[in-house]
Structure formats: structure tokens, C-alpha cells
Design an enzyme around this catalytic site. Structure first.
Site, short mmCIF file in Angstrom:
data_model
loop_
_atom_site.label_atom_id
_atom_site.label_comp_id
_atom_site.label_asym_id
_atom_site.label_seq_id
_atom_site.Cartn_x
_atom_site.Cartn_y
_atom_site.Cartn_z
N GLU A 2 0.89 -1.16 0.00
CA GLU A 2 0.00 0.00 0.00
C GLU A 2 0.92 1.21 0.00
O GLU A 2 1.16 1.83 1.02
CB GLU A 2 -0.91 -0.03 1.23
N GLU B 219 4.49 8.48 -3.60
CA GLU B 219 5.21 8.02 -2.41
C GLU B 219 6.37 7.08 -2.78
O GLU B 219 6.87 6.36 -1.93
CB GLU B 219 4.25 7.31 -1.45
#
Length: 685
Positions: free
Chosen positions: A144, A153
């Protein structure tokens, strides 16, 4: 021990280094992490669980042990899902130490301590081998690692490294695939967030600098709750395009790439904005899909899952382009290892292969380096501009000497256009000064406003050419302001300038009121609500860790949120709870206000919304919060230009709305810090 932390002092506008406990950063990181938002995302959790069960079953069907690598494990939830689904062992990687400790505690509490290893490292530092962090490569990869932009990210470099070093060839990946979608639209509302537009003042036109009109803007995604932008505020110029997909079960490259989608325009208009979001296929067949699509794409928008950790993205074209219905167009997305950007080409079939990819956006007008997106919208708001022009018109005289105190404000330019004798403006930075200089030069007003790169407490009579200020004006807007009342910095500037004001000088705005309303949030409450159990797993250690960090500082403070993105109902009437008289200097002693607000509507009160309203003159006021009356059922319309303050209650209080329940409050304004302390309690009679 103590540490020094930088923060903007609302009283001075300057960055200060303040002494804090050595645990300050630790607690602040946890308190503001909003992990609870992900744990409350039932749609995400349920679909991850389905995908993980399916992946474990496929590995078991091949007669293999199921060895899982969980990158960015957070609370350890996905690892526990895998073990519950029959996985033999999990390596759970988490670089943030507090979260790694929480995952260790949670997996132990749920009885998985002997089947999971928490590795407190970045995944690119993990080693494999007899003496390594992992004994063997994994055959199931669970992650995730995504943000609103999908790859922001560092998902691509992490996947690339994992496939080369940590997982077996042909591993099962959950999610299996991500697909990015985009749609070209015209939107006056959204376009107002990226380009400074012409302004009409007394029949004269104030034009933006040419460089600003052609500027591609800053290379930063605008992530918003696109569900809260009504479909009538934009016009689709083409279909929803599938831009590219990433198969996470195969080796992934983080090298820069470009992808194009060709389509025929379905409507004529001005191509300005690209709306974008993505889906996750949790299994190879694409039968379990977790979508980030906005609510208005659903047949019933109320069924759309709400999440704040993943939203939608808005990308702005470098300049708007005219499109005619039936035009053949090509929308191109480029990405590096952390970000995306878009370009649009109109072409014939002959030149399709020779088109250059759109360059990475880079601000050339300086304004995008100075102003955030909402600030552009604020400056382009014609109604707001008219309020300030009307107020200035009523106070200016032929002999007025004006001084503007705001960051990168157009008020001094308006004052000149309205006939003020002399106009000065304090600018907080060289960049701010340059942007206003460009606007003046573009409109043949060079030198009409004297821009002073000084603080208010540095200004002297000689800087003003021995003139006395007859009109001191501010929006007020300051780039250092995080919460609504931080703009009280204007009051401190007014106090520092007291000796330079003419007797009876006009202060605009003349006063401010801190306004408040108790609210019930439709969804935003989730970011602060404890989870207890998640998909059957006990995550209370996470709740306790977050609460400890909130109690360290955050639970006694409000936090900024753009409430136009987060629907809520007002359970009390909006009321002024504290007022500030700018015609007087800042008092030396603290100001306090106590009172109560009766609940006039029933519901669950999650907290208090707070905003500032500025009284420019007796007749003209400007709100940074509510933009109209509260609806009969409590519906609220909020300014899109400024963030409001939200004070969350630890536990929501229930109100019948019959007037017997009240919200009691105490506010204290501390002149030394420029901040406001607040306390609330719900009481029943």
C-alpha cells in the site's frame, strides 16, 4: 532533552525556532498521520482482503508455501489478512519506527507474533539470505505504497527494487494492477486556481503579466475531493481516457515514460484542465476493483466510498487551447519516478508520430512559487474583488496616502486605480515584490505603487517620504498563516505602525470576528475517530498510540481544513465568539471570551468549525468561512479560498436539537504569541 522546531509566529509573521520536547516531532508525525482514515476505509480494506485471499489460494493451489512480503505495512493489517487467509509467513516492512512498533504490538495482540517479522527499514535496505532480514524471497507481494497521484510516495522505485531483490519471478501481487484515467475539461472554476485573470476596477482593466498567462505553473499536483466539484462546474471535452497501467506482478521500471490517448472531442470549448484518478485491480482477472473515481461518476453518488488518503488529481495545461467539436486530439501523460504531468496536442494522422512529449512544468512567472492554488482562486474571485474595491472607494480621498500590509496583494494597485495620492506596499519577500512589479509594469503603472521590502516594525517616516498614512489596508493575507486567526498578524503590523498613522486614519479592515459553529461531519470525523477493530482484527494499540500523540499537543488545538471539500451540517447557529478592534493597538493583556451556543439541530457533534470575518467598513464584510446562510437542515457553503479551523472532540456528543443542549466555550487570545487557546464542553440543561 529538548529540540528546536521551526514555526511561523502569528504575532510576527517570522519563522522562529522554538524549544520543544525531544518527543515533539514524534508525536506530531503520528497525530497528523491520519492512519485512522485508511483503517476506516471499509471499501479499501474489504477489497484488499479479497485480493489477498485470492493470491494465497493461487499459491497454495500450486503446492507452494505462501511467503508474503508486505511493504509499508503500517499497522500490520495486510499481513494479518494474509496469515488469516493461510499464508505461512509474512515479512512486514515499515520504515517509520513508531508504526513498526505499533505493527509489532498489533500482530502480537492478534496472535500472529510467531508468523510475522516486522522489519523496521526502508524496503530498499532489506536483505535476503541466511543472515539477512528475509530468509528467502517472497512469492506474494502485498503493498500500500500509493498516494493521490498513485506514484508520489515512491511506489515505482520500491516495486522495481522488490522485483529485482526481494520477490520471486512471477510472484503474485496485491494489488495486481493499477490503471490511470484522465479526462480533458473546460472549467472556469478550476482554471481560476492556476492563472491570474484580468480584473475590472472602475471600468479599467488590470491585465496579468504576459508571462503569467503562458506559465505552465508549478510542478505539483492539485489533489482535491473532486466529488465536491459539481458536474455543472466543468464541461467534458472528451471521453474518460485510459492513460496507462502498471502490472505489479511483473518487474516494474521507474524510468520516465510517456503515454498518449487519442480521441475525438465531444464538445467545443477551451481545453484547460485534466481530471485524473486511478483504479486498483486486486486480482489478475480484474473482478475485485478499488476505484478512486469521484462520486459523480456513480449512478448513485451516495454509494461512492469516501477516503481522504486517496483523492483525485487536477492537472492544469500550460495554456488553454481552443477546441472544436469533432477535433482529433491526443492527451499525453508523462511521469518520472514520483510525479505526473499532462500535455494536449491537436494533430492530423500524418504528424502523430513526430510530436514531442510535453515538457515538465516549470514556473516562469514566479507567481506559482509565491501563491498556492486557492490564492489564485481568491485573487480571481470577482465578487470578493468588488467587496474590497467598494470598501476602498468609500474611504479614499484625493489626498489619501495608503499603505498595504498583506503578502502579494492587489489592494495597493486598486487604491492607485481609485485615485489615491500616494500608495506604498510592504512586501514580505523579494519574490512577492517582483510579482507585483510585473503586474504594475504590464499595466503601465510602473512606480505607481512604491514596494517596500520591509517588515512593519522596520518602516520609518523616511521610507514613506515623510508622508503620514491616512489609509492602512490589508486583506489580510499572509503566506505564513495556517489557521484563520493567524492573519491577526495584520493587527500587530497596525500596532507597529501606530506612530506613522495620521490622526483619525482609516484602518481597513476596521475589525475582525472569530466565528464558530458546532458541526456534524459527513465523513471528515473518520480521520480522528478510533477504529477498535478492522476487518475483525484488533487495532486498539494504534488507537491508543494516536491518542497519546494527540494528547501531547494536538488535542488542545484546532487544525486547518478546506471545509468546502468536506460536507458538514451546522448544529448551532454560526456566531461571533471573539472580536478584535483593529482601530486600536494590540492590548498588552490577554483577551478572553466565554459563552455558549444552543444546539438548534439534532445530530452527532464531531467538533467546531472556526473562521474569521473581516469588517472592511460599516457596510462591507468579507468572510473566510461561510459564504451564505446555513440551510434549513444545517447545510453549509464554505469559501474555497481559505482553510477553516476545525477543533475535533475526542468523542462526539449527541444533541436532540431542542435548545436544551448547549456548546460552552472559552477563548483566550494571547498577545505575546498571537495564538488563540480554546476549550469546549457540551452541556445539557
Amino acid at each position: 532533552m529538548t529540540t528546536f522546531c521551526g514555526r511561523a509566529n502569528p504575532a510576527t509573521g517570522a519563522l522562529e525556532w522554538v524549544e520543544e520536547s525531544e518527543e515533539y516531532d514524534y508525536h506530531q508525525e503520528i497525530a497528523r498521520s491520519c492512519y485512522a482514515d485508511m483503517l476506516h476505509d471499509n471499501d479499501r480494506n474489504r477489497k484488499y482482503y479479497q485480493g489477498i485471499r485470492s493470491a494465497v489460494a493461487r499459491v497454495k493451489a500450486r503446492g507452494e508455501k505462501a511467503i508474503v512480503l508486505d511493504i509499508g505495512t503500517g499497522t500490520g493489517l495486510l499481513s494479518m489478512m494474509a496469515l488469516s487467509a493461510g499464508a505461512d509467513f509474512c515479512y512486514a516492512v515499515e520504515v517509520f519506527r513508531p508504526m513498526a512498533e505499533a505493527a509489532r504490538c498489533i500482530t502480537e495482540k492478534n496472535g500472529f507474533a510467531d508468523k510475522v517479522k516486522i522489519i523496521n527499514k526502508h524496503s530498499t535496505d532489506v536483505t535476503v539470505g541466511p543472515d539477512g532480514d528475509m530468509q528467502t524471497r517472497a512469492n506474494i507481494l502485498v503493498t500500500e505504497l500509493f498516494d493521490t497521484e498513485l506514484i508520489g510516495e515512491g511506489a515505482l522505485p520500491s516495486y522495481e527494487h522488490a522485483h529485482h531483490n526481494l520477490v520471486q519471478a512471477g510472484c503474485e501481487a496485491v494489488p495486481h494492477r493499477a490503471t490511470v484515467y484522465a479526462q480533458l475539461v473546460e472549467s472556469e472554476l478550476l482554471w481560476s486556481w492556476t492563472q491570474l485573470q484580468p480584473v475590472e476596477v472602475e471600468g479599467a482593466r488590470l491585465a496579468p503579466p504576459p508571462a503569467a498567462a503562458r506559465c505552465p505553473g508549478a510542478h505539483a499536483v492539485c489533489d482535491i475531493q473532486l466529488s465536491q466539484v459539481p458536474p455543472d462546474r466543468f464541461t467534458p471535452l472528451g471521453p474518460l481516457c485510459t492513460m496507462f497501467s502498471v502490472d505489479f506482478s511483473q518487474p516494474v521500471s521507474s524510468a520516465p515514460r510517456c503515454h498518449s490517448a487519442r480521441f475525438v472531442s465531444c464538445s467545443g470549448g477551451r481545453a484547460q484542465v485534466v481530471l485524473s484518478w486511478w483504479d486498483l485491480d486486486m486480482d489478475p482477472d480484474g473482478t475485485v476493483v478499488c476505484s478512486m473515481a469521484p462520486g459523480w461518476t456513480y449512478s448513485d453518488p451516495k454509494t461512492a466510498p469516501w477516503r481522504d488518503h486517496w483523492m483525485q488529481s487536477v492537472y492544469f495545461l500550460a495554456e488553454e487551447k481552443s477546441v472544436t467539436q469533432g477535433d482529433e486530439l491526443s492527451l499525453t501523460v508523462c511521469h518520472d519516478d514520483y510525479s505526473l504531468w499532462y500535455g494536449l496536442q491537436a494533430h492530423s494522422r500524418q504528424d502523430a508520430e513526430t510530436e514531442a512529449p510535453p515538457p515538465r512544468p516549470c514556473c516562469v512567472c514566479h507567481a506559482h512559487l509565491l501563491w498556492p492554488r486557492p490564492r489564485f482562486g481568491e485573487l480571481n474571485d470577482a465578487g470578493r474583488t468588488e467587496s474590497y474595491v467598494s470598501a476602498l472607494r468609500s474611504v479614499l480621498k484625493a489626498d489619501s496616502v495608503c499603505l498595504g500590509v498583506s503578502d502579494g496583494s492587489l489592494l495597493p494597485v486598486f487604491a492607485h486605480m481609485l485615485g489615491a495620492k500616494k500608495v506604498f506596499s510592504l512586501e514580505n519577500s523579494r519574490l512577492s515584490k517582483q510579482v507585483i512589479e510585473q503586474i504594475l509594469e504590464t499595466n503601465s503603472m510602473k512606480g505607481a505603487v512604491e514596494l517596500l521590502e520591509l517588515r512593519a516594525d522596520q518602516l520609518s517616516s523616511s521610507d514613506l517620504r515623510r508622508e503620514q498614512i491616512s489609509v492602512l489596508m490589508g486583506e489580510p493575507y499572509f503566506s505564513t498563516s495556517l489557521l484563520p486567526w493567524h492573519s491577526l498578524f495584520f493587527w500587530y503590523c497596525r500596532t507597529a505602525l501606530a506612530d506613522l498613522l495620521r490622526p483619525g486614519a482609516t484602518i481597513l479592515p476596521r475589525s475582525a470576528a472569530l466565528r464558530a459553529a458546532a458541526v456534524e461531519f459527513q465523513d471528515l470525523w473518520r480521520i480522528r475517530a478510533p477504529c477498535g477493530t478492522c476487518e475483525g482484527f484488533d487495532v486498539t494499540p494504534m488507537d491508543q498510540m494516536v491518542q497519546r500523540s494527540l494528547d501531547f499537543r494536538e488535542s488542545r488545538e484546532a487544525e486547518p481544513h478546506p471545509l468546502w471539500e468536506y460536507p458538514c451540517r451546522a448544529l448551532t447557529q454560526p456566531s461571533a465568539v471573539m472580536t478584535f478592534d483593529f482601530t486600536q493597538c494590540v492590548p498588552r493583556q490577554p483577551l478572553s471570551a466565554r459563552g455558549s451556543l444552543p444546539f438548534v439541530r439534532g445530530g452527532r457533534c464531531h467538533g467546531v468549525a472556526l473562521w474569521m470575518e473581516y469588517q472592511l467598513t460599516d457596510e462591507v464584510a468579507v468572510s473566510t468561512g461561510l459564504t451564505g446562510p446555513v440551510g434549513e437542515q444545517g447545510s453549509c457553503e464554505w469559501s474555497r479560498h481559505r482553510k477553516q479551523g476545525v477543533y475535533f472532540f475526542r468523542s462526539p456528543c449527541q444533541s436532540a436539537g431542542d435548545g436544551r443542549d448547549t456548546l460552552s466555550y472559552t477563548f483566550t487570545f494571547e498577545p505575546g504569541s498571537g495564538d488563540i487557546k480554546m476549550e469546549f464542553s457540551c452541556e445539557s440543561s
